[in-house]
Write an enzyme that holds these catalytic residues in place. Sequence first.
Site, PDB file in Angstrom:
ATOM      1  N   ASP A 175      47.906  54.896  21.760  1.00  0.00           N
ATOM      2  CA  ASP A 175      46.689  53.861  21.864  1.00  0.00           C
ATOM      3  C   ASP A 175      46.111  53.661  21.146  1.00  0.00           C
ATOM      4  O   ASP A 175      45.351  52.390  21.161  1.00  0.00           O
ATOM      5  CB  ASP A 175      45.502  55.966  22.087  1.00  0.00           C
TER       6      ASP A 175
ATOM      7  N   SER B 203      54.405  68.515  23.750  1.00  0.00           N
ATOM      8  CA  SER B 203      53.143  68.862  23.371  1.00  0.00           C
ATOM      9  C   SER B 203      52.492  68.587  22.220  1.00  0.00           C
ATOM     10  O   SER B 203      52.190  67.160  21.603  1.00  0.00           O
ATOM     11  CB  SER B 203      53.324  70.790  23.207  1.00  0.00           C
TER      12      SER B 203
ATOM     13  N   LYS C 118      54.126  68.042  28.551  1.00  0.00           N
ATOM     14  CA  LYS C 118      53.535  68.654  28.433  1.00  0.00           C
ATOM     15  C   LYS C 118      52.198  69.148  28.152  1.00  0.00           C
ATOM     16  O   LYS C 118      52.304  69.243  26.934  1.00  0.00           O
ATOM     17  CB  LYS C 118      54.608  70.312  27.404  1.00  0.00           C
TER      18      LYS C 118
END
Length: 434
Positions: free
Chosen positions: A311, A300, A325
């Site tokens: 990214d 998470s 998650k």
Amino acid sequence: MSSRFPLSALALSLALLGGAPLAQASETPEAGTAARGTLPLDELRTFAEVLDRIKTAYVEPIDDKTLLENAIKGMLSNLDPHSAYLEPEAFQELQESTSGEFGGLGIEVGQEDGMIKVISPIDDTPAARAGIEAGDLISRIDGQPTKGWTLLQAVDKMRGKPGSKITLTLIREGGKPFDVQLERAVIKVRSVRSELLDKSYGYLRITQFQIDTGKEVGKALAKLRKDNGGKLDGLVLDLRNNPGGVLQSAVEVADHFLAKGLIVYTQGRIANSELRFSADPADASAGVPVVVLINGGSASAAEIVAGALQDHKRAVLMGTDSFGKGSVQTVLPLTNDRALKLTTALYYTPNGRSIQAQGIEPDIVVERARLTRDQAASGPIKEADLPGHLGNGNGGADKPSNAKNVPAGKPQDDDYQLAQALNLLKGLNITRRP
């Protein structure tokens, strides 16, 4: 760091697996009216009939409060593994976990096929010292089978008075069950640790994302630079076995490494669950090359940071696939010190990737292994070891075999993944030299 929406009480309470609410949330008008349709009268009649039949025909008397609370628990337990009805004790424990101090064993758990699964042991806790690993299945607790238990039941059973003992039966990678006896303790989680791995190369470990983790990371980065004369040539950010925590802290940590762009966004059904978080121009890391370590215990909030840096091509990710998650839980307080922990949104990386049930793939896969070093008193004989050898033609000092001793006491000495991350940083710097 900026947000597309102001951080309301509901937004501040968004938390991820392994974490707890940053602030209590009250139901907003949008949340209260969203997606309300007509009541399912036939189903409600059936529910009332079942309630009446149990009260009149069950072998033992049972009161209305117990029946209704069990109904609520059942209603939430069948939504997803992370939604739950929190009774006063569980609600208090959830709140305590963001402070970094609570009682128990130091295990973050999830569910898999009805079994209780270890997401990650927390550093410097009874679980970590006992050798419990991410991915272990807890088949029994003090001899009681855990198959079919809820997460809250398992957590409640594992918590207890510091100093009391508990036996967990574990199954590791499909092997035979084995028992581990632990002693409960007050768990004081240190969120951030840092040190120099080598001259000009720093190490920053985040064990979980608590309320003040963002500030602690900023201080750690400043200290690492100060300890190395004001600059760093590389940094390893270790998110392995980090079960997550507070969403806001994950955003703050990612912001320390980014000067612009989107960090994460969430999408849900209610208006306040759709948030966008972007980086501020300030870059606390000063653009230092970064390698991020992840594994199956990175979940998470840890995946938010890893995904954002990947990214934006701000860091190289190394290790193994993360936990996967990608959902956000909001804690909604009810009356009588109870609360709902409800999954209200999914989060997405800057490029629009959903991590839910897939995880983050590292750029470079490095499996877990342990480094071993040759401890023999004498290594291969070199020219400089031979009696009467000639000196170096340029006047350089001799380098006999015993001069190649590796300094001891560094984390990378017996951690293969960490050693590979450090080697990669050194390689990157060699190629960038003029």
